[in-house]
Every structure is written in C-alpha cells, then in structure tokens.
Design a protein around this motif. Structure first.
Motif, PDB file in Angstrom:
ATOM      1  N   MET A  73       0.808  -1.208   0.000  1.00  0.00           N
ATOM      2  CA  MET A  73       0.000   0.000   0.000  1.00  0.00           C
ATOM      3  C   MET A  73       0.843   1.260   0.000  1.00  0.00           C
ATOM      4  N   MET A  74       0.251   2.329  -0.527  1.00  0.00           N
ATOM      5  CA  MET A  74       0.821   3.663  -0.489  1.00  0.00           C
ATOM      6  C   MET A  74      -0.156   4.541   0.289  1.00  0.00           C
ATOM      7  N   LEU A  75       0.359   5.265   1.287  1.00  0.00           N
ATOM      8  CA  LEU A  75      -0.482   6.003   2.217  1.00  0.00           C
ATOM      9  C   LEU A  75      -0.117   7.484   2.250  1.00  0.00           C
ATOM     10  N   PHE A  76      -1.027   8.291   2.818  1.00  0.00           N
ATOM     11  CA  PHE A  76      -0.775   9.718   3.076  1.00  0.00           C
ATOM     12  C   PHE A  76      -0.309  10.460   1.822  1.00  0.00           C
ATOM     13  N   ASP A  77      -1.102  10.306   0.753  1.00  0.00           N
ATOM     14  CA  ASP A  77      -0.818  11.006  -0.507  1.00  0.00           C
ATOM     15  C   ASP A  77       0.578  10.691  -1.040  1.00  0.00           C
ATOM     16  N   GLY A  78       0.973   9.429  -0.909  1.00  0.00           N
ATOM     17  CA  GLY A  78       2.252   9.001  -1.449  1.00  0.00           C
ATOM     18  C   GLY A  78       3.439   9.226  -0.553  1.00  0.00           C
ATOM     19  N   LYS A  79       3.214   9.716   0.658  1.00  0.00           N
ATOM     20  CA  LYS A  79       4.332   9.970   1.566  1.00  0.00           C
ATOM     21  C   LYS A  79       4.810   8.715   2.289  1.00  0.00           C
ATOM     22  N   ALA A  80       4.008   7.666   2.303  1.00  0.00           N
ATOM     23  CA  ALA A  80       4.370   6.451   3.034  1.00  0.00           C
ATOM     24  C   ALA A  80       4.068   5.226   2.192  1.00  0.00           C
ATOM     25  N   ASP A  81       4.890   4.203   2.366  1.00  0.00           N
ATOM     26  CA  ASP A  81       4.709   2.905   1.723  1.00  0.00           C
ATOM     27  C   ASP A  81       4.794   1.837   2.796  1.00  0.00           C
ATOM     28  N   LEU A  82       3.921   0.852   2.720  1.00  0.00           N
ATOM     29  CA  LEU A  82       3.909  -0.225   3.701  1.00  0.00           C
ATOM     30  C   LEU A  82       3.619  -1.540   2.998  1.00  0.00           C
ATOM     31  N   ASN A  83       4.454  -2.538   3.254  1.00  0.00           N
ATOM     32  CA  ASN A  83       4.259  -3.891   2.731  1.00  0.00           C
ATOM     33  C   ASN A  83       4.245  -4.864   3.897  1.00  0.00           C
ATOM     34  N   VAL A  84       3.250  -5.732   3.924  1.00  0.00           N
ATOM     35  CA  VAL A  84       3.114  -6.741   4.968  1.00  0.00           C
ATOM     36  C   VAL A  84       2.910  -8.096   4.293  1.00  0.00           C
ATOM     37  N   ALA A  85       3.612  -9.136   4.776  1.00  0.00           N
ATOM     38  CA  ALA A  85       3.488 -10.470   4.189  1.00  0.00           C
ATOM     39  C   ALA A  85       3.455 -11.532   5.276  1.00  0.00           C
ATOM     40  N   LEU A  86       2.518 -12.466   5.150  1.00  0.00           N
ATOM     41  CA  LEU A  86       2.482 -13.685   5.955  1.00  0.00           C
ATOM     42  C   LEU A  86       2.951 -14.824   5.067  1.00  0.00           C
ATOM     43  N   PHE A  87       3.809 -15.703   5.592  1.00  0.00           N
ATOM     44  CA  PHE A  87       4.387 -16.726   4.725  1.00  0.00           C
ATOM     45  C   PHE A  87       4.625 -18.034   5.459  1.00  0.00           C
ATOM     46  N   GLN A  88       4.657 -19.104   4.669  1.00  0.00           N
ATOM     47  CA  GLN A  88       5.176 -20.399   5.107  1.00  0.00           C
ATOM     48  C   GLN A  88       6.077 -20.919   3.999  1.00  0.00           C
ATOM     49  N   SER A  89       7.343 -21.114   4.330  1.00  0.00           N
ATOM     50  CA  SER A  89       8.339 -21.567   3.363  1.00  0.00           C
ATOM     51  C   SER A  89       8.959 -22.867   3.849  1.00  0.00           C
ATOM     52  N   SER A  90       9.282 -23.744   2.926  1.00  0.00           N
ATOM     53  CA  SER A  90       9.926 -25.008   3.305  1.00  0.00           C
ATOM     54  C   SER A  90      11.016 -25.362   2.315  1.00  0.00           C
ATOM     55  N   ARG A  91      11.985 -26.115   2.806  1.00  0.00           N
ATOM     56  CA  ARG A  91      13.122 -26.578   2.005  1.00  0.00           C
ATOM     57  C   ARG A  91      13.361 -28.050   2.332  1.00  0.00           C
ATOM     58  N   ASN A  92      13.564 -28.858   1.295  1.00  0.00           N
ATOM     59  CA  ASN A  92      13.766 -30.292   1.473  1.00  0.00           C
ATOM     60  C   ASN A  92      14.972 -30.763   0.671  1.00  0.00           C
ATOM     61  N   ASN A  93      15.539 -31.880   1.113  1.00  0.00           N
ATOM     62  CA  ASN A  93      16.606 -32.561   0.367  1.00  0.00           C
ATOM     63  C   ASN A  93      17.906 -31.778   0.273  1.00  0.00           C
ATOM     64  N   TYR A  94      18.193 -30.917   1.268  1.00  0.00           N
ATOM     65  CA  TYR A  94      19.497 -30.272   1.249  1.00  0.00           C
ATOM     66  C   TYR A  94      20.489 -31.119   2.044  1.00  0.00           C
ATOM     67  N   PHE A  95      21.778 -30.806   1.906  1.00  0.00           N
ATOM     68  CA  PHE A  95      22.835 -31.632   2.490  1.00  0.00           C
ATOM     69  C   PHE A  95      22.894 -31.512   4.010  1.00  0.00           C
ATOM     70  N   VAL A  96      22.899 -32.632   4.691  1.00  0.00           N
ATOM     71  CA  VAL A  96      23.215 -32.716   6.113  1.00  0.00           C
ATOM     72  C   VAL A  96      24.162 -33.895   6.302  1.00  0.00           C
ATOM     73  N   THR A  97      24.891 -33.897   7.414  1.00  0.00           N
ATOM     74  CA  THR A  97      25.824 -34.987   7.708  1.00  0.00           C
ATOM     75  C   THR A  97      25.224 -35.881   8.787  1.00  0.00           C
ATOM     76  N   LEU A  98      24.979 -37.110   8.439  1.00  0.00           N
ATOM     77  CA  LEU A  98      24.379 -38.055   9.370  1.00  0.00           C
ATOM     78  C   LEU A  98      25.461 -38.851  10.095  1.00  0.00           C
ATOM     79  N   PRO A  99      25.225 -39.243  11.347  1.00  0.00           N
ATOM     80  CA  PRO A  99      26.186 -40.102  12.053  1.00  0.00           C
ATOM     81  C   PRO A  99      26.418 -41.401  11.283  1.00  0.00           C
ATOM     82  N   GLY A 100      27.675 -41.804  11.235  1.00  0.00           N
ATOM     83  CA  GLY A 100      28.015 -43.036  10.540  1.00  0.00           C
ATOM     84  C   GLY A 100      28.149 -42.898   9.040  1.00  0.00           C
ATOM     85  N   SER A 101      28.096 -41.669   8.540  1.00  0.00           N
ATOM     86  CA  SER A 101      28.175 -41.470   7.084  1.00  0.00           C
ATOM     87  C   SER A 101      29.605 -41.286   6.605  1.00  0.00           C
TER      88      SER A 101
END
Length: 704
Positions: free
Chosen positions: A511-539
C-alpha cells in the motif's frame, strides 16, 4: 539538417528496450516501481503476487555501504550465514532458508564457496522472496538476490572518490560513462576500484576490480550490450570467531581474540563476459537474448572442523582445508515478452529458453591441527608448523552439468482490480561428479577410491498467484511457488543424487499512504526446504540430502517521507523456523546425542529489525547537509543443530553525516556508536564478533 539533429538527440537519450526507467515520483521499492526480478517484465510491484524488496544505490551511499553484509540489513529477514560463505564469501538466508545470487538476471555462482561482492558498480539490489525456480531455475528456497549493475549512458558522467577509515581501511574508485568518440551509436562505461583493509581481528581484505561495458544501438529497435568483469579478491577467512566454552557460553575473552590459523587465506579470480541483445519487434512484442561466460579460480586455505572448549578449556577436533577450484559457467538465455488481449482481458506473456553448462575441477587436502586453549590460544602460523599434521588428499574430482530449460509465464489482467499470474518451468539436468575420494578425510590411512555419480533429472516448478486492487494505492495478494535445483557445489565431498526442493505460500498487502508519503508492505508466509545436504552419524563425514526445514512468519517493510528532506525506511520480521528432519546429531564435548527434529536451523534468528532515518537541510547556507541515524536489532540464534550453543541478541546504532556542495560530496559514517560487543552470526563452534566503534570518511567528485 533538422532531421539529423533530431536523430542525434534521440540517439543521445536512448535507453535499452524493455527496461522501464523509474523517474519522477516513482521511488525504488514502492508499489509503482518496476523490479524485473519479480517477473522478468516491466510489471510494477503492485501487480506481483510476491514480496520483492529493493535497495537503491542512494541508500547504500547514505549508509556508507561497501559490502553485501551491510547492504542486506535493509532487507527484511535476510541474515548472513557462515555455512556457505566460510568467512570469505557472501552467503545469506531469507525467511530462514538459503538465498541464491544473480547478476543482471543471470545466475552468479553457487550457494557455497561463492565470492565477496562490493557495491561500486551496483545500481540497485532486488530480492524476490521465496522459491523463484519458475523464473530462474537455480533459485534457492529463501529467494533470489539480484544485483542490477550500472549501465552505460550516452551523456557524459564522471565520478571518482576515496574512503579512509578504521582498521586501515582505504579504497578508491572511478566511474566514467558517455558516448564513445568516433563510434556512432556506442556508449561506454568503466568502473574500477581498489580496496584494502587490515580488518578487525586481522581479517585482511585486498580487492581489485574493473568492469568496462558498452551499449551499441544497432538500430532504433535493436541494442547490443557487452560487459566484462575482472575481479581479484584476496581475503583472510575466520571460521571460528570466539569459541564457546564447556558451559556453552561464548568464552570470556577479549573480542579481539583470534582462534583462526594465521596461514588462512583465499585467492579468488573472476573473469565474466556478458552479451545481451534487446530487440523491440513492435509495441507489444520484444525479445532478449543473453550469453554469459564466467571463469573462476579459487585457491583457499582455511580452518574447517573444531569443537567448543571442553572442561579443561581446550578446543579439539580442529582441521584445515587446502583447496583449489577451477570453474567455468556458461549460460545462454533467449526470451520474449508479448503483450496482447483476449477480449477485455489483458495478457503479458513471457516465454523463454535457457541452456547452462557447468564445468568444475576441484581438489582438496585435509590437515589435522593440535588442540588449543580457548582462554590463551596459540595457533598455527604455517603448514610446516609442528602442530599441523597430514595434508592427505580428500578428493580430486570433476563436476559437470548440462541443463536445458523452457519456461513460460502469463500475467493476466482480468480487470483493473483482479490480476493473476501463472508460471511454469522445466529443467532437464544431466550432471556428474567423478573422481577420487577418501572415505574418511581426517584418517590419513583411510582408503582412496574412484567413484562416479551420474544423474539425469527432470524438474518442473510452478508459480501462481492473484492480486486484488480495490484502489491504485492498495493491493492484496496471495501466491504459491515451488523450487527445485541441483546444488553443484564443491564444498560437500559428493553431489546429491536428488534435487533440492522447496515451496512457499504467501499472502500480503502492499500500500501507499498519506498522498504518497508512506509505503507499507506486509506479508504472511510459510516456506519449506527439502533434500538439502546434512551430515548423518556413521556417514563417514559425507553429507547426504536428508535436510528439511520449515519457516512460518510475518514480514514488514516501510518507507515514510513526512516532510521534504526527511526519509525513514525500516523492516522487520517475526518468524518460527524449524528443522523437520529426523536425523541425529551429537555434541561430543557435552556428551549429548539426540534428534534435531523441532530445533531451530543453524544461524537463524526468529526476530530482526532495522530502521534508517535521514534528514537533509533544504535551504539556506546549510543546504545539502544531511544527517543519518540507524538502529539494527537481531534476536538470538544457534551455532549448532542441537540448539545448545546460543549466540545472544544485539542492538547496534550507526550514524552518518554528509555535505553536498556543487560537485563534491563529503561524508562521515560511524558504525557501532556505543562500541557494543556483539556477534553478527554463529560460526560452527563459536560466534563472529561485530566490528567495534569505527569511523569512515569519504569524498566523491561528480562531473555530469
């Protein structure tokens, strides 16, 4: 004669087709701004169902920023990450997940063992939050960080300056642009810089860079852009910072204490050639073809393994890597943008093809180091030191990849209020990792075997979302995106046999507020990441693709200009990052072994915030005098996957003052006003101290 003069004037003021220039009241990062990282088109941010943050060069200048870590304070949720940068390169997370780098919309290296970026040739930084694979292919789950570089201009311009400051810091740069004499329709630009710092805690840095570029207007509708970058980066890395003691507290020693080996060094050389052709076929159809070849050599000698201090006050398990990488990255892109309509419905259609080749030779040797007393460390000075053992080969390998990709995106304006985006991409990747590998790098008698990993993967990713705009100054949006790519990095001992995957759901408002004097962005999110490198015991210390993370949270960014000359920008995040993998981790010093499920990912704070304010006097004798003040907050984070080693939160204050008189800019930037002892981010068994109170003075000369 009048026709010729008009043609020359048109030539002088010509700009690249397809690129929208922000002027007048359109300020960077506002809903009216165009950030092509979000769509690869000239769509304003208001119409994009995702978060795109923008940091312009003017903000970097006000804050005296010369490196990426400081620049990223201006982007919500972005945090430096030791794992990936290892003390000599940039590496960040966004929303708790890894960011990928781009340079003018072309991939710019891997997530790990990348390089240290300066700001001399940067026009603006754009960050697309969440997986961007539907547009970029090789895009990290946390987002896509794109550096937009300064382009040649047909009008003459010259800027030169220098900075002097704490820790023996000194740099100088020159930036000259204009039409090339005796070459009709050709404009050029040369940006060159040199930088040296002794660095806090002896972390020396020496950089030499030169970036010439040319724009040739072949015809009214065709432009060829050629750019070349040469970079020489010599940086001393620190992988330890200040170590934790046996009570899992940061050791009670001076923040200047040094645990890293004195022989640590990195020597990075980059040569990058790019050619981009823009063709405006009509008012509704344009085409862009880009070719980039990027050659890099990296020679490094740095610490690797090491534990927190034990009950006797010693850190054990210390190792060092000596590695040499010789890499070549070739990218060819061809894409078109077509604006059309089906009845009352408007379409902005993007279609593209990309070919990418990766060719890397890498060899590493591992050394074991003697224990050190964390309260009185005496460290190694060279590989010939009696405390250094081994030097046994860890791997000698060749990594290769051929990738063919097709992608499409349709931005649909159903009405002035309702807009949709649909995107899809398929990447067909054939990759290999062939060579010698030692079973256990720290066991010098461990066998060395030849092994091959050869895989072909087809990865399809999506991006979809919608925007509802009840008014021109307000937009609500929802978006979903997926990501998948192969992490072709030389840091792990072997590549994954499965691609990394990710996804994100996001809803928000711009949004742009107060005749263009202010800008505001708000976001709700859920992000996930899978299959990246980790070191397991015994590897056998070999990483495997079993990592899983998830982050939920809310981000806010704002800009406010209440009166002429006064500017306030800020950002913040509250999030709940969580490891969802069921692998087991061990702290050998404390004798604790348990699952990491439900813990916080390493190096990620749950709360962050930044505020920067400036005021420039508008009239009178002091006109051009500007004052700036900033505050940065970062919550606590952990150095280990078991969440036993906590790095405390901090608040740091900065200030600036500058004076512009005719063609000269004078500036002073003061960092860490209260001389606070704080830690910017965890290492692996410690935390990296932030710089103490420091000051930097600069002078710039501008001739336009």
């Amino acid at each position: 004669m009048a026709t010729q003069d008009a043609g020359k004037e048109k030539e002088k003021n010509a700009t690249l087709p397809e690129i929208k220039v922000t002027t007048g009241r359109v300020r960077p990062g506002t809903i009216e701004d165009v950030a092509r990282t979000g769509s690869k088109t000239d769509t304003p941010l208001r119409d994009i169902p995702a978060t795109v943050n923008v940091v312009p060069a003017s903000t970097l200048k006000e804050q005296g920023v010369i490196e990426m870590n400081d620049a990223m304070r201006n982007v919500s949720s972005v945090q430096p990450l030791m794992g990936g940068g290892y003390g000599f390169a940039n590496s960040f997370t966004s929303r708790g997940l890894a960011l990928s780098f781009f340079r003018d919309y072309i991939p710019d290296g891997n997530l790990q063992n990348n390089y240290f970026r300066t700001m001399y040739d940067i026009e603006r930084i754009e960050v697309l939050k969440g997986p961007g694979s539907a547009l970029f292919g090789v895009a990290g789950p946390g987002g896509s960080l794109n550096l937009v570089t300064k382009q040649p201009r047909y009008s003459f311009g010259l800027s030169a300056g220098t900075m002097l400051g704490s820790f023996g810091t000194r740099n100088g740069y020159v930036d000259v642009t204009g039409a090339i004499p005796y070459l009709p329709n050709v404009a050029g630009r040369l940006i060159a810089d040199m930088e040296h710092t002794d660095g806090f805690r002896g972390l020396e840095r020496n950089i030499v860079e030169a970036s010439p570029s040319f724009t040739w207007r072949l015809a009214d509708d065709k432009t060829l852009h050629v750019d070349y970058d040469h970079r020489e980066l010599k940086i001393k890395p620190d992988n330890y910072g200040i170590l934790f003691d046996a009570n899992s507290n940061i050791a009670n020693v001076s923040r200047d204490t040094r645990y890293y080996s004195r022989f640590n060094k990195t020597d990075h050389t980059i040569n990058r050639l790019g050619l981009t052709h823009h063709w405006t076929l009509s008012d509704t159809l344009s085409m862009r073809t880009a070719f980039v070849y990027d050659a890099r050599t990296l020679e490094l000698l740095r610490n690797a393994g090491g534990n927190q201090g034990n009950a006797a006050g010693f850190s054990t398990g210390r190792t060092a890597y000596q590695q040499f990488d010789n890499a070549g990255y070739t990218t060819l892109q061809n894409e078109f943008v077509w604006k059309t309509s089906t009845g009352p419905v408007k379409h902005t259609f993007l279609g593209g093809f990309e070919y990418k080749n990766v060719d890397i030779n890498a060899a590493r040797s591992t050394y074991t180091l003697d224990r050190i007393n964390i309260f009185n460390p005496v460290v190694e000075t060279s590989l010939n030191d009696p405390k250094v053992n081994g030097g046994s080969l860890t791997f000698d390998r060749h990594i290769g990849s051929d990738q063919v990709s097709f992608y499409a995106q349709d931005q649909i304006d159903l009405t002035e209020q309702f807009k949709l985006r649909l995107g899809i991409r398929n990447d067909l990747v054939k990759y290999s990792d062939k060579g010698l590998q030692r079973a256990n790098p720290t066991a010098h008698g461990s066998p060395i075997r030849y092994r091959e990993i050869v895989q072909t993967k087809s990865m399809t990713t999506y991006s979809t979302g919608g925007v509802y705009q009840p008014t021109q100054n307000l937009a609500f949006y929802a978006g979903y995106s997926t990501g998948a790519f192969i992490n072709l990095s030389t840091e792990p001992q072997a590549l994954s046999t499965a691609p990394e995957t990710s996804d994100q759901v996001e809803v928000g408002a711009k949004m742009m507020l107060f005749d263009g004097k202010a800008d505001l962005n708000v976001a709700l999110f859920q992000s996930s990441r899978n299959n990246y490198f980790v070191t397991l015991p015994g590897s056998g210390n070999i990483p495997t693709p079993d990592g899983k993370d998830r982050t939920r949270g809310v981000e806010v960014s704002l800009g406010f200009r209440p009166v002429a000359g006064w500017s306030i920008i800020g950002n913040g995040v509250v999030m709940d990052p969580e490891t969802r993998a069921g692998n087991v981790a061990t702290n050998s010093v404390l004798g604790i072994t348990r699952s990491v499920f439900g813990t916080r990912p390493v190096g990620v704070a749950t709360t962050m915030g930044n505020l920067w304010m400036t005021y420039e006097i508008q009239s009178g004798l002091a006109r051009g005098l500007m004052f700036g003040f900033g505050v940065t907050y970062k919550g606590d984070s952990y150095a280990d996957s078991l969440n036993l080693l906590k790095v405390p939160s901090y608040v740091v204050f900065d200030a600036a003052a500058s004076y512009r008189i005719k063609k000269v800019d004078l500036a002073v930037n003061i960092k860490n006003l209260t001389d606070k002892t704080y830690y910017t981010n965890p290492t692996f068994a410690g935390a990296l101290p932030g710089n103490p109170l420091s000051a930097f003075g600069s002078i710039r000369f501008n001739f336009n």
